[in-house]
Design a protein around this motif. Sequence first.
Motif, PDB file in Angstrom:
ATOM      1  N   PRO A  66       4.605  -3.479  -6.214  1.00  0.00           N
ATOM      2  CA  PRO A  66       4.349  -2.988  -4.814  1.00  0.00           C
ATOM      3  C   PRO A  66       3.348  -3.453  -4.249  1.00  0.00           C
ATOM      4  O   PRO A  66       3.244  -3.212  -2.749  1.00  0.00           O
ATOM      5  CB  PRO A  66       4.642  -1.328  -5.369  1.00  0.00           C
ATOM      6  CG  PRO A  66       3.827  -1.380  -6.784  1.00  0.00           C
ATOM      7  CD  PRO A  66       4.678  -2.673  -7.514  1.00  0.00           C
ATOM      8  N   GLU A  67       2.348  -4.136  -4.729  1.00  0.00           N
ATOM      9  CA  GLU A  67       1.179  -4.372  -3.830  1.00  0.00           C
ATOM     10  C   GLU A  67       1.441  -5.945  -3.457  1.00  0.00           C
ATOM     11  O   GLU A  67       0.338  -6.374  -2.965  1.00  0.00           O
ATOM     12  CB  GLU A  67      -0.100  -4.271  -5.080  1.00  0.00           C
ATOM     13  CG  GLU A  67      -0.524  -2.909  -5.303  1.00  0.00           C
ATOM     14  CD  GLU A  67      -0.526  -2.127  -4.077  1.00  0.00           C
ATOM     15  OE1 GLU A  67      -1.336  -2.410  -3.321  1.00  0.00           O
ATOM     16  OE2 GLU A  67       0.079  -0.843  -4.283  1.00  0.00           O
ATOM     17  N   GLY A  68       2.567  -6.655  -4.088  1.00  0.00           N
ATOM     18  CA  GLY A  68       2.812  -8.040  -3.744  1.00  0.00           C
ATOM     19  C   GLY A  68       3.712  -8.110  -2.447  1.00  0.00           C
ATOM     20  O   GLY A  68       4.087  -7.026  -2.103  1.00  0.00           O
ATOM     21  N   GLY A  90      13.556  -2.799   3.908  1.00  0.00           N
ATOM     22  CA  GLY A  90      12.253  -3.048   3.900  1.00  0.00           C
ATOM     23  C   GLY A  90      11.822  -4.340   4.428  1.00  0.00           C
ATOM     24  O   GLY A  90      10.577  -4.529   4.635  1.00  0.00           O
ATOM     25  N   THR A  91      12.622  -5.494   4.724  1.00  0.00           N
ATOM     26  CA  THR A  91      12.260  -6.792   5.170  1.00  0.00           C
ATOM     27  C   THR A  91      11.971  -6.756   6.433  1.00  0.00           C
ATOM     28  O   THR A  91      13.148  -6.329   7.213  1.00  0.00           O
ATOM     29  CB  THR A  91      13.353  -7.773   4.741  1.00  0.00           C
ATOM     30  OG1 THR A  91      13.544  -7.850   3.340  1.00  0.00           O
ATOM     31  CG2 THR A  91      13.020  -9.134   5.156  1.00  0.00           C
ATOM     32  N   ARG A 150       8.175  -9.108   3.161  1.00  0.00           N
ATOM     33  CA  ARG A 150       8.820  -7.583   2.385  1.00  0.00           C
ATOM     34  C   ARG A 150       7.288  -7.159   1.822  1.00  0.00           C
ATOM     35  O   ARG A 150       6.857  -8.136   0.843  1.00  0.00           O
ATOM     36  CB  ARG A 150       9.915  -7.359   1.798  1.00  0.00           C
ATOM     37  CG  ARG A 150      10.153  -5.989   1.203  1.00  0.00           C
ATOM     38  CD  ARG A 150      11.278  -6.019   0.407  1.00  0.00           C
ATOM     39  NE  ARG A 150      11.760  -4.595   0.223  1.00  0.00           N
ATOM     40  CZ  ARG A 150      11.300  -3.880  -0.854  1.00  0.00           C
ATOM     41  NH1 ARG A 150      10.478  -4.324  -1.685  1.00  0.00           N
ATOM     42  NH2 ARG A 150      11.426  -2.501  -1.225  1.00  0.00           N
ATOM     43  N   GLY A 151       6.563  -6.246   2.060  1.00  0.00           N
ATOM     44  CA  GLY A 151       5.355  -5.979   1.389  1.00  0.00           C
ATOM     45  C   GLY A 151       3.961  -5.308   2.153  1.00  0.00           C
ATOM     46  O   GLY A 151       4.467  -5.312   3.159  1.00  0.00           O
ATOM     47  N   PRO A 152       3.344  -5.008   1.420  1.00  0.00           N
ATOM     48  CA  PRO A 152       1.991  -4.459   2.270  1.00  0.00           C
ATOM     49  C   PRO A 152       1.471  -5.404   3.431  1.00  0.00           C
ATOM     50  O   PRO A 152       0.854  -4.643   4.237  1.00  0.00           O
ATOM     51  CB  PRO A 152       1.146  -3.871   0.950  1.00  0.00           C
ATOM     52  CG  PRO A 152       1.442  -4.701   0.085  1.00  0.00           C
ATOM     53  CD  PRO A 152       3.007  -4.976   0.106  1.00  0.00           C
ATOM     54  N   ASP A 173       1.314  -7.372   8.920  1.00  0.00           N
ATOM     55  CA  ASP A 173       0.160  -8.547   9.616  1.00  0.00           C
ATOM     56  C   ASP A 173       0.803 -10.059   9.636  1.00  0.00           C
ATOM     57  O   ASP A 173       0.305 -10.658  10.564  1.00  0.00           O
ATOM     58  CB  ASP A 173      -1.059  -8.307   8.411  1.00  0.00           C
ATOM     59  CG  ASP A 173      -1.697  -6.949   8.954  1.00  0.00           C
ATOM     60  OD1 ASP A 173      -1.191  -6.212   9.941  1.00  0.00           O
ATOM     61  OD2 ASP A 173      -2.448  -6.474   7.892  1.00  0.00           O
ATOM     62  N   ILE A 174       1.155 -10.485   8.522  1.00  0.00           N
ATOM     63  CA  ILE A 174       1.593 -11.802   8.364  1.00  0.00           C
ATOM     64  C   ILE A 174       2.591 -12.325   9.615  1.00  0.00           C
ATOM     65  O   ILE A 174       2.631 -13.442  10.236  1.00  0.00           O
ATOM     66  CB  ILE A 174       2.434 -12.076   6.933  1.00  0.00           C
ATOM     67  CG1 ILE A 174       1.317 -12.105   6.000  1.00  0.00           C
ATOM     68  CG2 ILE A 174       2.928 -13.403   7.051  1.00  0.00           C
ATOM     69  CD1 ILE A 174       1.730 -11.981   4.581  1.00  0.00           C
TER      70      ILE A 174
END
Length: 270
Positions: A63-65, A124-125, A138-140, A144-145
């Motif tokens: 989940p952090e990736g 979630g993507t 998808r991810g935290p 930003d990216i």
Amino acid sequence: MTEAAAIARARGPVTQARLAVDFRRIGLEPGMTVLVHTAMSRIGWICGGARSVIEALLQVVGPEGTIVMPAQSSDLSDPAGWCDPPVPQTWWDTIRASMPAFDPRTTSTRGVGTVAETFRTWPGTLRSLHPQVSFTARGPRAADILSSQPLEDPFGVVSPLAALNQCGAYVLMIGTGWETCTALHLAERLSDPHGPTFEDGTALLVDEERRWVRFRMPQTNVERFPAIGAKLDGQAMLHHGHVGAAPSRLFPVAQAVDTAVEMWSLPSPL
């Protein structure tokens, strides 16, 4: 490769559990941010197909990736430049007038493979807003990216690739050649920020109206990428392995970009 051919060549099915083991063996770890390129047919016969590849990636980074993939839609471009295949010139005006406007939710990818297209629609993507060379994530770190990707400089110092370069991301190439390594487009822009461009066009929503918009795009040259790859393949920071039957690589974006910039910035031999 057809499914029948994949079955005939395989020693057995490639499962999600097997994929997760292979990802860990090549160096993928929890919390990583990774830009993934996949030639799914080279992996073998995958039980669950693209879904199993994506679920294994998400399982390993946790989940952090953050997982990132290209979401190119090259068909949303000026038909005058189409060559694979070309269309008759008599069609060009009709295509320009009728092409659906780019929509990050519904515009499908082209030429980036089944895994990337499946990931585009994954719950979630997120997707960046460039009509031709967007990225999904998808991810935290995803928002930003993907936050900025200028229309006329989509691979430059303000782009998803620049964000990946700055945040310590990795590239995972699963069965693909160096010509697919989009991270090297950032190196092209850094080594020659005022390089050649070409005129293009696409359909966009402007003030909620569909319009044909003309703009300029930087020239890219993927024929130079294998020479960079040959240099990178011998470096300790690049991990080699297999995902299923697919020869694969995992390496840091920043070191690959730095190597390419250094090589491309050297003066040409006389």
